[in-house]
Design a protein around this motif. Sequence first.
Motif, PDB file in Angstrom:
ATOM      1  N   VAL A  63       0.533  -2.923  -3.790  1.00  0.00           N
ATOM      2  CA  VAL A  63       0.387  -1.591  -3.180  1.00  0.00           C
ATOM      3  C   VAL A  63       1.667  -1.220  -2.425  1.00  0.00           C
ATOM      4  CG1 VAL A  63      -0.852  -0.302  -1.392  1.00  0.00           C
ATOM      5  CG2 VAL A  63      -2.117  -1.660  -3.061  1.00  0.00           C
ATOM      6  N   GLY A  64       2.247  -2.170  -1.739  1.00  0.00           N
ATOM      7  CA  GLY A  64       3.500  -1.922  -1.026  1.00  0.00           C
ATOM      8  C   GLY A  64       4.637  -1.549  -1.951  1.00  0.00           C
ATOM      9  N   THR A  67       4.026   2.025  -3.226  1.00  0.00           N
ATOM     10  CA  THR A  67       4.281   2.972  -2.144  1.00  0.00           C
ATOM     11  C   THR A  67       5.773   3.126  -1.889  1.00  0.00           C
ATOM     12  OG1 THR A  67       2.192   2.326  -1.129  1.00  0.00           O
ATOM     13  CG2 THR A  67       3.764   3.492   0.278  1.00  0.00           C
ATOM     14  N   SER A  68       6.479   2.031  -1.885  1.00  0.00           N
ATOM     15  CA  SER A  68       7.917   2.056  -1.665  1.00  0.00           C
ATOM     16  C   SER A  68       8.637   2.820  -2.775  1.00  0.00           C
ATOM     17  CB  SER A  68       8.446   0.623  -1.579  1.00  0.00           C
ATOM     18  OG  SER A  68       9.843   0.620  -1.528  1.00  0.00           O
ATOM     19  N   THR A  71       7.914   6.634  -2.368  1.00  0.00           N
ATOM     20  CA  THR A  71       8.648   7.281  -1.288  1.00  0.00           C
ATOM     21  C   THR A  71      10.145   7.318  -1.562  1.00  0.00           C
ATOM     22  OG1 THR A  71       8.733   5.215  -0.033  1.00  0.00           O
ATOM     23  CG2 THR A  71       6.960   6.756   0.491  1.00  0.00           C
TER      24      THR A  71
END
Length: 94
Positions: A63-64, A67-68, A71
Amino acid sequence: MLIYERIREEQRAGRSAITALDAGFSRAFLTIMDSNVTTLIAAVILFSLGSGPVRGFAVTLAVGIFTSLFTAFTVTRLIIAIWVRRRRPSVVPI
């Protein structure tokens, strides 16, 4: 950081601010994707071989990464594009 370094390289090559930003994001995309795909492979292996907290860590890691990536390439590029359109800088101050 890699995106900004690519933008600096494009500016040193004599490109305008808008073309340097576009080329910087485009050239950095494959490198960043490669490193994140490698990390996702590690997360999949952790999830398949682990249990309990290790599986939770693998899910959090995946998930990180998503998300990274979102963004870095969507939100950041949008904010920089809006700034360039409003200010019209001749050089990107990085």
